[in-house]
Design a protein around this motif. Sequence first.
Motif, PDB file in Angstrom:
ATOM      1  N   ILE A 113     -31.683  27.288 -15.101  1.00  0.00           N
ATOM      2  CA  ILE A 113     -32.399  28.306 -15.281  1.00  0.00           C
ATOM      3  C   ILE A 113     -33.974  28.216 -15.699  1.00  0.00           C
ATOM      4  CG2 ILE A 113     -31.664  28.579 -17.620  1.00  0.00           C
ATOM      5  CD1 ILE A 113     -32.675  31.497 -15.407  1.00  0.00           C
ATOM      6  N   GLU A 114     -33.910  26.975 -16.267  1.00  0.00           N
ATOM      7  CA  GLU A 114     -35.572  26.703 -16.650  1.00  0.00           C
ATOM      8  C   GLU A 114     -36.407  26.164 -15.504  1.00  0.00           C
ATOM      9  OE1 GLU A 114     -34.457  24.559 -20.901  1.00  0.00           O
ATOM     10  OE2 GLU A 114     -33.523  23.798 -18.982  1.00  0.00           O
ATOM     11  N   ASP A 115     -35.725  25.736 -14.617  1.00  0.00           N
ATOM     12  CA  ASP A 115     -36.505  25.236 -13.094  1.00  0.00           C
ATOM     13  C   ASP A 115     -36.769  26.648 -12.499  1.00  0.00           C
ATOM     14  OD1 ASP A 115     -36.429  22.665 -13.899  1.00  0.00           O
ATOM     15  OD2 ASP A 115     -34.880  22.125 -12.510  1.00  0.00           O
ATOM     16  N   PHE A 116     -35.697  27.531 -12.527  1.00  0.00           N
ATOM     17  CA  PHE A 116     -35.923  28.968 -12.045  1.00  0.00           C
ATOM     18  C   PHE A 116     -37.125  29.655 -12.456  1.00  0.00           C
ATOM     19  CE2 PHE A 116     -34.495  33.448 -10.868  1.00  0.00           C
ATOM     20  CZ  PHE A 116     -34.927  33.385  -9.603  1.00  0.00           C
ATOM     21  N   LEU A 117     -37.170  29.733 -13.915  1.00  0.00           N
ATOM     22  CA  LEU A 117     -38.140  30.477 -14.466  1.00  0.00           C
ATOM     23  C   LEU A 117     -39.622  30.043 -14.238  1.00  0.00           C
ATOM     24  CD1 LEU A 117     -36.211  31.183 -18.013  1.00  0.00           C
ATOM     25  CD2 LEU A 117     -36.800  32.832 -15.869  1.00  0.00           C
ATOM     26  N   CYS A 147     -33.325  28.336 -26.876  1.00  0.00           N
ATOM     27  CA  CYS A 147     -32.408  27.811 -25.624  1.00  0.00           C
ATOM     28  C   CYS A 147     -33.389  27.629 -24.522  1.00  0.00           C
ATOM     29  CB  CYS A 147     -31.326  28.846 -25.473  1.00  0.00           C
ATOM     30  SG  CYS A 147     -30.107  28.878 -26.426  1.00  0.00           S
ATOM     31  N   ILE A 148     -34.457  28.344 -24.299  1.00  0.00           N
ATOM     32  CA  ILE A 148     -35.282  28.299 -23.255  1.00  0.00           C
ATOM     33  C   ILE A 148     -36.816  28.509 -23.931  1.00  0.00           C
ATOM     34  CG2 ILE A 148     -36.019  29.177 -21.000  1.00  0.00           C
ATOM     35  CD1 ILE A 148     -33.346  30.660 -21.064  1.00  0.00           C
ATOM     36  N   PRO A 149     -37.104  27.512 -24.418  1.00  0.00           N
ATOM     37  CA  PRO A 149     -38.745  27.377 -25.192  1.00  0.00           C
ATOM     38  C   PRO A 149     -39.821  27.743 -24.184  1.00  0.00           C
ATOM     39  CG  PRO A 149     -37.269  25.412 -25.765  1.00  0.00           C
ATOM     40  CD  PRO A 149     -36.649  25.991 -24.558  1.00  0.00           C
ATOM     41  N   GLU A 150     -39.621  27.514 -22.915  1.00  0.00           N
ATOM     42  CA  GLU A 150     -40.977  27.703 -22.115  1.00  0.00           C
ATOM     43  C   GLU A 150     -40.718  29.076 -21.212  1.00  0.00           C
ATOM     44  OE1 GLU A 150     -43.137  25.587 -21.945  1.00  0.00           O
ATOM     45  OE2 GLU A 150     -42.033  24.187 -23.735  1.00  0.00           O
TER      46      GLU A 150
END
Length: 240
Positions: A113-117, A147-150
């Motif tokens: 999910i981080e790469d997708f965002l 969980c998803i700081p960025e």
Amino acid sequence: MKKPEMILFDYGQTLVNERAFDGVKGTEAVLKYAVENRYHKSAEEVQAYANLLNQELGRFDPERNQLLQVEVPTYMFTKYLYESQGIALSIHGEEVDRVFWDAAAPGSPTKGIEDFLAFLKEKQIRTGVISNISYSGNAVAQRICSCIPENEFEFVIASSEYMFRKPDKRIFELALEKAGLQAADVWYIGDQYRCDIVGAKNAGLFPVWYIGAIDMRQEKEGDVLTIADWKELMVILQEA
């Protein structure tokens, strides 16, 4: 397929994969803040009463939960739960939410999910969140950021703050108002077919069914774009 101006996400099992819920662990964590426990209730006893109340209300029942259109905020539920058991706490409201939730159901980002965002940011596609959840909006935002700081979500809409629950179209219309966009310009991604996919479709948004972290069997009706990995959606959006 038209490139969206914005993509809205569900929270649980879409952005964040939560571990199996353990209410006793959550209650144990909250009871550490008890300044009075008149009847010396254990975490197991308090949680057993909470389970009874939840059963009566139809909360968290897989057969009934999706039929509930109005949210019961956890801060209201826990205020009654603890005070009715003769327990006074030194923390209140969203702090009780956070303490209980962190202990009862820790979360971690869904795979990729981080790469997708980051991909969406590069493509200048805006993002936001709509969640059927009884915890406070601030607690949800804090959980997502931990969980998803960025992340760069423009807003987090929690049903606890706005009464209406998916699939009611009103909560989707609220998100469109906040975004200043028309339904045709927005995609919605979630893991619950009836709440997320049917709800988004009925509100005019383009639905995407994410099943990469799903832990229950669901029946779908008709064709819907279904993905099990965020990389699949990157490819689709590259071609949009």
